[in-house]
Write a protein that holds these residues in place. Sequence first.
Motif, PDB file in Angstrom:
ATOM      1  N   ILE A  91      -3.149-112.893 -28.628  1.00 45.11           N
ATOM      2  CA  ILE A  91      -2.591-111.907 -27.707  1.00 45.11           C
ATOM      3  C   ILE A  91      -1.076-112.074 -27.570  1.00 45.11           C
ATOM      4  O   ILE A  91      -0.331-111.093 -27.579  1.00 45.11           O
ATOM      5  N   CYS A  92      -0.646-113.311 -27.432  1.00 51.93           N
ATOM      6  CA  CYS A  92       0.778-113.604 -27.229  1.00 51.93           C
ATOM      7  C   CYS A  92       1.437-113.971 -28.557  1.00 51.93           C
ATOM      8  O   CYS A  92       1.128-115.010 -29.135  1.00 51.93           O
ATOM      9  N   LYS A  93       2.332-113.133 -29.004  1.00 53.48           N
ATOM     10  CA  LYS A  93       2.970-113.329 -30.313  1.00 53.48           C
ATOM     11  C   LYS A  93       4.381-113.902 -30.214  1.00 53.48           C
ATOM     12  O   LYS A  93       5.078-114.014 -31.227  1.00 53.48           O
ATOM     13  N   TYR A  94       4.801-114.276 -28.992  1.00 55.16           N
ATOM     14  CA  TYR A  94       6.134-114.842 -28.807  1.00 55.16           C
ATOM     15  C   TYR A  94       6.028-116.220 -28.151  1.00 55.16           C
ATOM     16  O   TYR A  94       5.450-116.351 -27.067  1.00 55.16           O
ATOM     17  N   ALA A 153       1.152-130.049 -36.858  1.00 54.65           N
ATOM     18  CA  ALA A 153       1.469-129.587 -38.218  1.00 54.65           C
ATOM     19  C   ALA A 153       0.450-128.543 -38.688  1.00 54.65           C
ATOM     20  O   ALA A 153       0.822-127.515 -39.279  1.00 54.65           O
ATOM     21  N   GLU A 154      -0.825-128.783 -38.411  1.00 53.79           N
ATOM     22  CA  GLU A 154      -1.876-127.838 -38.801  1.00 53.79           C
ATOM     23  C   GLU A 154      -1.774-126.542 -38.003  1.00 53.79           C
ATOM     24  O   GLU A 154      -1.944-125.435 -38.543  1.00 53.79           O
ATOM     25  N   ASN A 155      -1.481-126.672 -36.714  1.00 50.49           N
ATOM     26  CA  ASN A 155      -1.390-125.502 -35.843  1.00 50.49           C
ATOM     27  C   ASN A 155      -0.249-124.572 -36.241  1.00 50.49           C
ATOM     28  O   ASN A 155      -0.388-123.339 -36.157  1.00 50.49           O
ATOM     29  N   MET A 156       0.843-125.132 -36.676  1.00 52.93           N
ATOM     30  CA  MET A 156       1.993-124.306 -37.057  1.00 52.93           C
ATOM     31  C   MET A 156       1.652-123.398 -38.235  1.00 52.93           C
ATOM     32  O   MET A 156       2.124-122.263 -38.320  1.00 52.93           O
ATOM     33  N   VAL A 186       2.997-115.224 -35.344  1.00 57.48           N
ATOM     34  CA  VAL A 186       3.617-115.597 -34.070  1.00 57.48           C
ATOM     35  C   VAL A 186       5.089-115.881 -34.331  1.00 57.48           C
ATOM     36  O   VAL A 186       5.445-116.580 -35.282  1.00 57.48           O
ATOM     37  N   GLN A 187       5.949-115.335 -33.491  1.00 57.93           N
ATOM     38  CA  GLN A 187       7.390-115.543 -33.640  1.00 57.93           C
ATOM     39  C   GLN A 187       7.845-116.675 -32.713  1.00 57.93           C
ATOM     40  O   GLN A 187       7.483-116.694 -31.540  1.00 57.93           O
TER      41      GLN A 187
END
Length: 336
Positions: A234-237, A288-291, A299-300
């Motif tokens: 939902i949140c892309k920032y 590291a995996e989450n990024m 996601v920005q």
Amino acid sequence: MQKDSMIYKSAKRFFLSVFSLLIFSILMVSCKTDGDTKTLFFAHSLPITHPVHLGILEMQKSLNEKSGGKLQIKIFPDGQLGTEREVLELLQIGSIALTKVSAASMSNFAPEYGVLGVPYLFRDSEHLFEVLEGDIGKGILAGGTEFLLRGLCFYDAGSRSFYTAAKPVETPEDLKGLKIRVMNDQMSVNMVNALGASATPMAYGELYTALQQRVVDGAENNIPSFVTSNHYEICKYYSIDEHTLTPDVVVIGTKYWDNLNDQEKEWLQAAAKESVEKQKRFWKETIAENMKVLEAANVQFFEPDKTLFSEKAKVIMTDLMKDPKMGSLIEKIKKQ
């Protein structure tokens, strides 16, 4: 219409009462003894993929090995037994033995924990754990004893930053007019309000729906929680302002601690301590995996000038230092 509403509320209260009674009855055996085996129930609100849960698994494994199976942990993750506050209350009355909560949640019971949520107090994670694993940290863990809650160890919970659905947060000005979910903790409320947003305390389990329905415009948390909660859908920032480094804490109710013999206490404390270093490693690996997941989800990320946020948040530290005890604690942390 009013009559229907009253009937609904009465029914809701009835079913909640029945549910609470059922849970209480189940938990009355949460520190059960089966022959030579004693089992401690450990409840927390995070999913099983979270690095903090992985740390708890290491604690469980270590305790089993050290005690030869005589002292064991049974884990109830994912909020099965309630919110952080609810589970802490269950510890206080002796219904369950152990939990993992944010230090912010502990501050509602033991004020000393509040210092760990002061925005921009810690220089970095190295400074944080230097404090947590020294005399100051040991004192804070012991501080909850008078409230029937004894801290065993601190876990890495990374840094907390803002994430939003409609627009990025690059300066405190961008927070104006936004409703931001925070933990049910006065420090968190005061900080987000000081930065210009409208702080909205809410249980973690309710947040996904609240974001989806725009009840709130965003939240603040660490990267692993942002991912395991699926809030990134939902949140892309995500703005890396890193306003706090609030750790997690493993807590045992004193009603159970006092009933353990010296050997059992030694096993449990040693198992908790051993799990800390492994949990820190899990945290770094998970980030590291989450990024990669967040990059694939478009996601920005933004890296705002942190001084803009720290200047506005100074009022939190200033107010807290009016309390002699907290002021002294803050000065000791700054000097370390």
